[in-house]
Design a protein around this motif. Structure first.
Motif, PDB file in Angstrom:
ATOM      1  N   ASN A   1      -1.879   0.443  10.247  1.00  0.00           N
ATOM      2  CA  ASN A   1      -2.217   1.814   9.859  1.00  0.00           C
ATOM      3  C   ASN A   1      -0.831   2.543  10.036  1.00  0.00           C
TER       4      ASN A   1
ATOM      5  N   ASN B   1       4.972   9.417   3.924  1.00  0.00           N
ATOM      6  CA  ASN B   1       3.525   9.790   3.334  1.00  0.00           C
ATOM      7  C   ASN B   1       2.327   8.993   3.966  1.00  0.00           C
ATOM      8  N   TYR B   2       2.741   7.722   3.823  1.00  0.00           N
ATOM      9  CA  TYR B   2       1.544   6.574   4.575  1.00  0.00           C
ATOM     10  C   TYR B   2       1.397   7.065   5.943  1.00  0.00           C
ATOM     11  N   ASP B   3       2.105   7.359   6.783  1.00  0.00           N
ATOM     12  CA  ASP B   3       1.891   7.708   8.122  1.00  0.00           C
ATOM     13  C   ASP B   3       1.123   8.882   8.321  1.00  0.00           C
TER      14      ASP B   3
ATOM     15  N   SER C   1      -4.491  -0.486   6.297  1.00  0.00           N
ATOM     16  CA  SER C   1      -4.338  -1.496   5.189  1.00  0.00           C
ATOM     17  C   SER C   1      -4.106  -2.803   5.338  1.00  0.00           C
TER      18      SER C   1
ATOM     19  N   LEU D   1       6.797   5.875   3.084  1.00  0.00           N
ATOM     20  CA  LEU D   1       6.018   5.515   4.385  1.00  0.00           C
ATOM     21  C   LEU D   1       5.911   6.792   5.279  1.00  0.00           C
TER      22      LEU D   1
ATOM     23  N   THR E   1       1.620   5.970  -3.306  1.00  0.00           N
ATOM     24  CA  THR E   1       2.678   6.983  -3.674  1.00  0.00           C
ATOM     25  C   THR E   1       2.897   7.079  -5.036  1.00  0.00           C
TER      26      THR E   1
ATOM     27  N   SER F   1       3.822   2.914   9.490  1.00  0.00           N
ATOM     28  CA  SER F   1       4.936   2.326   8.747  1.00  0.00           C
ATOM     29  C   SER F   1       5.652   1.208   9.634  1.00  0.00           C
TER      30      SER F   1
ATOM     31  N   THR G   1       0.727  -1.156   0.032  1.00  0.00           N
ATOM     32  CA  THR G   1       0.005  -0.025   0.019  1.00  0.00           C
ATOM     33  C   THR G   1       0.879   1.229   0.005  1.00  0.00           C
ATOM     34  N   PRO G   2       1.925   1.398   0.848  1.00  0.00           N
ATOM     35  CA  PRO G   2       2.622   2.579   0.863  1.00  0.00           C
ATOM     36  C   PRO G   2       3.177   2.989  -0.518  1.00  0.00           C
TER      37      PRO G   2
END
Length: 380
Positions: A214, A189-191, A197, A187, A154, A216, A149-150
């Motif tokens: 949810n 950005n994911y955070d 996910s 990661l 992106t 990194s 997902t990360p």
């Protein structure tokens, strides 16, 4: 003559090998002494175990589920999540998809709203929901090190961040299985997104692991476990034959298939041969390969170019062109593959084998890589 279907984790030496090629398989007739063999066992989860894990996932009143490919395993998890929660009349579950996956996904879910999400409205759409759950296949990726997902969100939805990743880092060679700056930036950005996910580790036969979280930290733990079960330390090789794997979406376009080539090529010695098997029924695919073919993208100006899907392929072609002999078994016309991308096009896998035996000797070994998205070969 005996036959064997390779899954992604078991390679057994036999006189006749079947490799994935689009929606079908092609046969490779190879002597046992020429076949490089590996064996690793992975246990698959039962449907009961999968349901038990999914039952513990709490969905909010207004939930968006986004499968990040049309893999049969991802769509199965979406269906199970919907079935598990169907008795709760307070829940409203909608399904978002990448634009290329929309029609395939919509045909599976006639009773739920299914809609496309693109770069322009990604953040606007996910912010309308109380809970957002992405579902993706964990795997290897030549640019980010790991797919999940990360890295997928992106690459598909964060244009500015992809430009930063591509322009602020020296992208030279593929780095599957490594945590380097591209993944670290993804990661971060994911955070920031406040999403959940589901990451699955699967082969063509089923699901082996499900990871849910949810942040990194959870993703790093997931890829560490994944890598420990899917990596092999071996000597460098002269000959490598690569299938694009068991999932149909890996075979559809050359853009999708090339990730399999780059994930595998690190094990090849200089002047070794790597040949990719990929049907590519939809041609090159959108993005950098098509732009380059049409003269809309100049290799000398790549660092000044805004990122488009597949731009890293052109970088790898340019940087590795003198190190290896690269080839392709595909439906894409010879002119495109040979003259533009320097990929020698073979008519079939047995022609590939004959070429390898002629180049390196009749007693040489050929290494088979049936699913590079979930298999990492590390050079000793």
């Amino acid at each position: 003559m005996k036959k064997i279907y390779f899954n992604s984790f078991t390679i057994i030496s036999m006189p006749e090998i079947w490799l994935g090629y689009g929606s079908t398989h092609v046969v490779l007739d190879i002597k046992q002494e020429n076949l490089l063999q590996f064996k690793s066992e992975v246990n698959l989860m039962s449907d009961e175990n999968i349901i038990n894990i999914l039952t513990d996932i709490e969905l909010s009143k207004k939930t968006l589920i986004i499968p990040l490919s049309f893999s049969k395993h991802l769509l199965k998890l979406v269906s199970l999540l919907i079935d598990i929660n169907k008795s709760d009349n307070t829940l409203e579950i909608e399904i978002g998809t990448l634009s290329n996956d929309f029609l395939h996904t919509k045909s599976h879910f006639v009773h739920n709203r299914v809609f496309q999400i693109d770069k322009k409205d990604f953040y606007e759409k996910i912010n309308k929901f109380d809970n957002v759950v992405f579902i993706s296949k964990i795997g290897y990726d030549p640019l980010f090190g790991f797919s999940g997902t990360p890295s997928i969100i992106t690459r598909n939805f964060a244009s500015d961040l992809m430009n930063d990743i591509f322009n602020s880092n020296e992208i030279i060679r593929p780095i599957p299985g490594q945590i380097d700056e591209p993944l670290k930036m993804a990661l971060e950005n994911y955070d920031k997104l406040s999403i959940h996910s589901l990451e699955i580790f699967s082969n063509q036969y089923g699901i082996s692991r499900i990871y849910y979280g949810n942040n990194s930290k959870f993703f790093k733990e997931a890829i560490a476990d994944f890598k420990s079960n899917t990596s092999f330390n071996i000597d460098e090789q002269k000959s490598l034959m690569i299938s694009s794997g068991s999932e149909l979406d890996n075979h559809i376009t050359l853009n999708n298939s090339l990730y399999s080539l780059w994930n595998s090529i690190g094990i090849l010695r200089k002047q070794g041969t790597a040949v990719l098997l990929a049907e590519n029924s939809r041609g090159l695919g959108d993005g950098a390969l098509t732009m380059y073919l049409e003269g809309r993208l100049n290799l000398s100006e790549i660092k000044k170019t805004s990122y488009v899907n597949g731009l890293e392929h052109l970088v790898y072609f340019e940087n590795l062109k003198d190190e290896y002999y690269l080839g392709l078994v595909s439906s894409i016309p010879f002119y495109y593959t040979k003259t533009k991308f320097r990929l020698y096009r073979y008519n079939n896998v047995n022609e590939v084998l004959e070429n390898m035996m002629s180049r390196y000797g009749k007693s040489s070994k050929v290494m088979i890589c049936p699913d590079p998205s979930i298999t990492l070969f590390i050079k000793k």
